[in-house]
Design a protein around this motif. Sequence first.
Motif, mmCIF file in Angstrom:
data_model
loop_
_atom_site.group_PDB
_atom_site.id
_atom_site.type_symbol
_atom_site.label_atom_id
_atom_site.label_comp_id
_atom_site.label_asym_id
_atom_site.label_seq_id
_atom_site.Cartn_x
_atom_site.Cartn_y
_atom_site.Cartn_z
ATOM 1 N N LYS A 180 -0.691 -16.534 -4.057
ATOM 2 C CA LYS A 180 0.478 -16.134 -3.189
ATOM 3 C C LYS A 180 0.926 -14.646 -4.011
ATOM 4 C CE LYS A 180 2.881 -19.912 -1.324
ATOM 5 N NZ LYS A 180 4.124 -20.851 -1.457
ATOM 6 N N ARG A 181 0.674 -14.778 -5.227
ATOM 7 C CA ARG A 181 0.811 -13.515 -6.241
ATOM 8 C C ARG A 181 -0.328 -12.393 -5.801
ATOM 9 N NH1 ARG A 181 1.682 -15.297 -11.459
ATOM 10 N NH2 ARG A 181 -0.598 -15.378 -11.642
ATOM 11 N N LYS A 182 -1.270 -12.865 -5.703
ATOM 12 C CA LYS A 182 -2.486 -11.803 -5.213
ATOM 13 C C LYS A 182 -2.255 -11.313 -3.862
ATOM 14 C CE LYS A 182 -6.621 -12.792 -6.372
ATOM 15 N NZ LYS A 182 -8.095 -13.468 -6.230
ATOM 16 N N MET A 183 -1.903 -12.189 -2.920
ATOM 17 C CA MET A 183 -1.425 -11.862 -1.523
ATOM 18 C C MET A 183 -0.137 -10.920 -1.466
ATOM 19 S SD MET A 183 -2.041 -11.928 1.666
ATOM 20 C CE MET A 183 -2.832 -13.423 2.362
ATOM 21 N N ALA A 184 0.715 -11.118 -2.076
ATOM 22 C CA ALA A 184 1.697 -10.163 -2.362
ATOM 23 C C ALA A 184 1.414 -8.811 -2.892
ATOM 24 C CB ALA A 184 2.965 -10.371 -3.229
ATOM 25 N N MET A 185 0.406 -8.739 -3.896
ATOM 26 C CA MET A 185 -0.043 -7.461 -4.423
ATOM 27 C C MET A 185 -0.856 -6.784 -3.485
ATOM 28 S SD MET A 185 -2.822 -6.653 -7.522
ATOM 29 C CE MET A 185 -3.965 -7.366 -6.489
ATOM 30 N N LEU A 186 -1.848 -7.331 -2.990
ATOM 31 C CA LEU A 186 -2.652 -6.670 -1.805
ATOM 32 C C LEU A 186 -1.824 -6.237 -0.471
ATOM 33 C CD1 LEU A 186 -5.559 -9.077 -1.780
ATOM 34 C CD2 LEU A 186 -5.594 -6.892 -2.671
ATOM 35 N N THR A 187 -0.749 -6.929 -0.144
ATOM 36 C CA THR A 187 0.100 -6.622 0.969
ATOM 37 C C THR A 187 0.954 -5.526 0.485
ATOM 38 O OG1 THR A 187 0.340 -8.887 1.573
ATOM 39 C CG2 THR A 187 2.059 -7.367 2.575
ATOM 40 N N PHE A 188 1.444 -5.325 -0.792
ATOM 41 C CA PHE A 188 1.984 -4.030 -1.317
ATOM 42 C C PHE A 188 1.124 -3.008 -1.046
ATOM 43 C CE2 PHE A 188 2.897 -1.401 -4.790
ATOM 44 C CZ PHE A 188 4.320 -0.872 -4.547
ATOM 45 N N ILE A 189 -0.037 -3.345 -1.542
ATOM 46 C CA ILE A 189 -1.173 -1.759 -1.377
ATOM 47 C C ILE A 189 -1.455 -1.540 0.009
ATOM 48 C CG2 ILE A 189 -3.828 -1.535 -1.967
ATOM 49 C CD1 ILE A 189 -3.465 -3.211 -4.453
ATOM 50 N N ARG A 190 -1.615 -2.576 0.848
ATOM 51 C CA ARG A 190 -1.846 -2.145 2.247
ATOM 52 C C ARG A 190 -0.585 -1.287 2.890
ATOM 53 N NH1 ARG A 190 -1.840 -6.848 6.243
ATOM 54 N NH2 ARG A 190 0.030 -6.719 5.745
ATOM 55 N N ASP A 191 0.444 -1.615 2.521
ATOM 56 C CA ASP A 191 1.856 -1.110 2.909
ATOM 57 C C ASP A 191 1.538 0.143 2.676
ATOM 58 O OD1 ASP A 191 2.487 -3.467 4.199
ATOM 59 O OD2 ASP A 191 4.104 -3.986 2.745
ATOM 60 N N LEU A 209 -0.798 2.127 1.596
ATOM 61 C CA LEU A 209 -1.851 2.854 2.496
ATOM 62 C C LEU A 209 -1.516 3.118 4.118
ATOM 63 C CD1 LEU A 209 -5.108 0.920 0.926
ATOM 64 C CD2 LEU A 209 -4.390 3.255 0.562
ATOM 65 N N GLU A 210 -0.897 2.196 4.561
ATOM 66 C CA GLU A 210 -0.560 2.291 5.903
ATOM 67 C C GLU A 210 0.443 3.665 6.029
ATOM 68 O OE1 GLU A 210 0.982 -1.460 7.232
ATOM 69 O OE2 GLU A 210 -0.850 -2.166 7.697
ATOM 70 N N ARG A 211 1.379 3.811 5.207
ATOM 71 C CA ARG A 211 2.397 4.872 5.160
ATOM 72 C C ARG A 211 1.724 6.278 4.888
ATOM 73 N NH1 ARG A 211 5.417 0.965 2.375
ATOM 74 N NH2 ARG A 211 4.711 1.767 0.289
ATOM 75 N N ARG A 212 0.480 5.961 3.915
ATOM 76 C CA ARG A 212 -0.347 7.257 3.796
ATOM 77 C C ARG A 212 -1.056 7.760 5.065
ATOM 78 N NH1 ARG A 212 -3.092 6.993 -2.105
ATOM 79 N NH2 ARG A 212 -3.724 9.047 -1.410
ATOM 80 N N ILE A 213 -1.707 6.818 5.669
ATOM 81 C CA ILE A 213 -2.431 6.983 6.953
ATOM 82 C C ILE A 213 -1.472 7.293 7.957
ATOM 83 C CG2 ILE A 213 -3.654 5.856 8.968
ATOM 84 C CD1 ILE A 213 -4.900 4.060 6.745
ATOM 85 N N ALA A 214 -0.411 7.027 8.247
ATOM 86 C CA ALA A 214 0.754 7.411 9.387
ATOM 87 C C ALA A 214 0.813 8.955 8.911
ATOM 88 C CB ALA A 214 1.976 6.496 9.106
ATOM 89 N N SER A 215 1.049 9.363 7.759
ATOM 90 C CA SER A 215 1.404 10.584 7.256
ATOM 91 C C SER A 215 0.233 11.538 7.635
ATOM 92 C CB SER A 215 1.621 10.770 5.862
ATOM 93 O OG SER A 215 2.007 12.105 5.251
ATOM 94 N N VAL A 216 -0.945 11.168 7.374
ATOM 95 C CA VAL A 216 -2.125 12.139 7.889
ATOM 96 C C VAL A 216 -2.140 12.243 9.401
ATOM 97 C CG1 VAL A 216 -4.543 12.100 7.506
ATOM 98 C CG2 VAL A 216 -3.334 11.438 5.586
ATOM 99 N N ASN A 217 -1.963 10.953 9.953
ATOM 100 C CA ASN A 217 -2.092 11.337 11.332
ATOM 101 C C ASN A 217 -1.111 11.938 12.186
ATOM 102 O OD1 ASN A 217 -4.294 9.355 11.470
ATOM 103 N ND2 ASN A 217 -2.866 7.555 11.856
ATOM 104 N N ALA A 218 0.360 11.991 11.501
ATOM 105 C CA ALA A 218 1.003 12.853 11.922
ATOM 106 C C ALA A 218 0.827 14.401 11.658
ATOM 107 C CB ALA A 218 2.467 12.576 11.131
ATOM 108 N N SER A 219 0.309 14.868 10.412
ATOM 109 C CA SER A 219 -0.111 16.151 10.414
ATOM 110 C C SER A 219 -1.100 16.445 11.062
ATOM 111 C CB SER A 219 -0.767 16.132 8.795
ATOM 112 O OG SER A 219 0.485 15.965 7.704
#
Length: 61
Positions: free
Chosen positions: A21-32, A34-44
């Motif tokens: 569960k701790r590992k899942m929380a960490m990976l979800t945090f990282i994914r979130d 990365l998704e924000r960064r991808i959204a920013s790049v796509n908007a640019s």
Amino acid sequence: MTSKACIDFGTIEARRLRIHKRKMAMLTFIRDGLERRIASVNASIEKLQEQIKRDESLPTE
């Protein structure tokens, strides 16, 4: 002699579940993040494409 802190971990299965569960929380945090960064790049990219189309449609002198 075993300390009380070691005993409180429970069974191996319960400990493994907590680790997963701790590992899942960490990976979800990282994914979130990365998704924000991808959204920013796509908007640019979209904004640059709009500007390129606009500049191409301007009359040249």
